[in-house]
Design an enzyme around this catalytic site. Structure first.
Site, PDB file in Angstrom:
ATOM      1  N   ASN A  58     -10.275  -1.545   0.440  1.00 43.07           N
ATOM      2  CA  ASN A  58     -11.481  -1.030   1.090  1.00 43.07           C
ATOM      3  C   ASN A  58     -11.657   0.469   0.903  1.00 43.07           C
ATOM      4  O   ASN A  58     -12.744   0.991   1.094  1.00 43.07           O
ATOM      5  CB  ASN A  58     -11.484  -1.378   2.582  1.00 43.07           C
ATOM      6  CG  ASN A  58     -10.292  -0.829   3.323  1.00 43.07           C
ATOM      7  OD1 ASN A  58      -9.141  -1.068   2.937  1.00 43.07           O
ATOM      8  ND2 ASN A  58     -10.534  -0.102   4.405  1.00 43.07           N
ATOM      9  N   HIS A  59     -10.595   1.172   0.490  1.00 49.45           N
ATOM     10  CA  HIS A  59     -10.706   2.602   0.196  1.00 49.45           C
ATOM     11  C   HIS A  59     -10.802   2.865  -1.313  1.00 49.45           C
ATOM     12  O   HIS A  59     -10.484   3.966  -1.767  1.00 49.45           O
ATOM     13  CB  HIS A  59      -9.499   3.362   0.769  1.00 49.45           C
ATOM     14  CG  HIS A  59      -9.399   3.309   2.263  1.00 49.45           C
ATOM     15  ND1 HIS A  59     -10.470   3.589   3.096  1.00 49.45           N
ATOM     16  CD2 HIS A  59      -8.351   2.994   3.079  1.00 49.45           C
ATOM     17  CE1 HIS A  59     -10.079   3.460   4.362  1.00 49.45           C
ATOM     18  NE2 HIS A  59      -8.811   3.094   4.370  1.00 49.45           N
ATOM     19  N   ASP A  82       0.801  -1.225   0.000  1.00 49.80           N
ATOM     20  CA  ASP A  82       0.000   0.000   0.000  1.00 49.80           C
ATOM     21  C   ASP A  82       0.836   1.279   0.000  1.00 49.80           C
ATOM     22  O   ASP A  82       1.582   1.547   0.946  1.00 49.80           O
ATOM     23  CB  ASP A  82      -0.908   0.033   1.225  1.00 49.80           C
ATOM     24  CG  ASP A  82      -1.731  -1.239   1.394  1.00 49.80           C
ATOM     25  OD1 ASP A  82      -1.168  -2.339   1.260  1.00 49.80           O
ATOM     26  OD2 ASP A  82      -2.936  -1.142   1.683  1.00 49.80           O
ATOM     27  N   HIS A 124      -3.244  -4.468   3.163  1.00 46.09           N
ATOM     28  CA  HIS A 124      -4.202  -3.790   4.053  1.00 46.09           C
ATOM     29  C   HIS A 124      -3.639  -3.447   5.418  1.00 46.09           C
ATOM     30  O   HIS A 124      -3.897  -2.362   5.933  1.00 46.09           O
ATOM     31  CB  HIS A 124      -5.502  -4.580   4.241  1.00 46.09           C
ATOM     32  CG  HIS A 124      -6.477  -3.906   5.168  1.00 46.09           C
ATOM     33  ND1 HIS A 124      -7.053  -2.679   4.867  1.00 46.09           N
ATOM     34  CD2 HIS A 124      -6.971  -4.261   6.383  1.00 46.09           C
ATOM     35  CE1 HIS A 124      -7.874  -2.338   5.858  1.00 46.09           C
ATOM     36  NE2 HIS A 124      -7.825  -3.270   6.788  1.00 46.09           N
TER      37      HIS A 124
END
Length: 261
Positions: free
Chosen positions: A66-67, A8, A176
């Protein structure tokens, strides 16, 4: 072939580190194809210009989690670009695609699948295990190598997915949690696995967030909207080496420091 996967990317600092180091890491590892998770480039979500920055830095595919829709400006971009993937097991009316088949080295076809977990998440996506079954079945005969990113919170759910797909895909990696795990391995039937790639961003932080803000939240103090921490960064990920026939033969973690001058 070698597949380089990057964890990420957090904030503009993470983007700067990626631009500075990704092509060098690709060269040093001999990677043929690069997949980067970019869902935190804007903190909560990613803007189209930031997605373009990630591609410019050397990514072949950008994945989200999730974003994915944290910044609504990304919605038309997702529909227009097949090389940026949101989780496949989100609602079917969601914009964008959750998987794609891409050109790999020496004429190979790479099926890249993006999934999201359900343990301790704030909403209820479709079952990722059943979803990946459908995708693999629908694309049977259309790809040479299958690669799966699992954007999930629970290590147990990620481990279960790694074993569930063992021998059916070439690599499974988690994203994540922003913390790189030291459990890289080749599972018994030939699937490369790591529970989490870690993050690309400021390492003197709490998951990329300013330390004092995170401490204040856990203390129960009032705090403003989270900001990306300052300071030195690192690019974090893993390289999967895959032989002809699709079996993974090695997994090596990547962690390269980027000093802020």
């Amino acid at each position: 072939m070698k597949i380089l996967t990057i964890g990420d990317v957090v904030g503009e600092a993470g983007l700067d580190a990626l631009h500075a180091l990704l092509r060098r890491i690709k060269r040093d590892t001999g990677a043929d194809f690069v997949i980067v998770n970019g869902e935190n480039a804007a903190g909560n979500g990613v803007l189209p210009r930031q997605a373009e920055d990630i591609f410019d830095a050397g990514a072949d595919v950008v994945t989200l989690g999730n974003h994915a829709f944290g910044k609504q400006q990304i919605v038309p971009y997702l529909d227009e670009h097949s090389d940026i993937l949101r989780p496949a097991n989100l609602a079917p009316q969601s914009p964008g695609q959750g998987w794609g088949i891409f050109d790999g080295p020496q004429g190979s076809r790479l099926l890249v699948i993006d999934l999201i977990g359900r343990c301790d998440m704030k909403y209820g996506p479709d079952n990722p295990f059943l979803c990946v079954d459908r995708i693999l079945k629908e694309n049977e005969g259309r790809y040479d190598v299958a690669l799966v990113e699992f954007h999930a919170n629970a290590t147990s759910e990620k481990l279960a997915m790694g074993y569930y797909l063992d021998g059916r895909v070439s690599a499974v990696w988690g994203t994540h949690t922003h913390v790189q795990t030291a459990d890289e391995r080749v599972n018994p039937k030939g699937t490369g696995y790591i529970t989490d790639l870690g993050m690309t961003g400021p390492y003197h932080s709490v998951l990329g967030v300013r330390i004092e803000q995170s401490i204040a939240m856990f203390r129960g103090d009032l705090t403003e909207y989270f900001k990306t921490a300052p300071g030195d960064c690192a690019v974090s990920g893993a390289v999967f080496e895959i032989e002809r026939g699709g079996k993974c033969v090695s997994v090596e973690r990547v962690w390269k420091e980027y000093k802020i001058r």
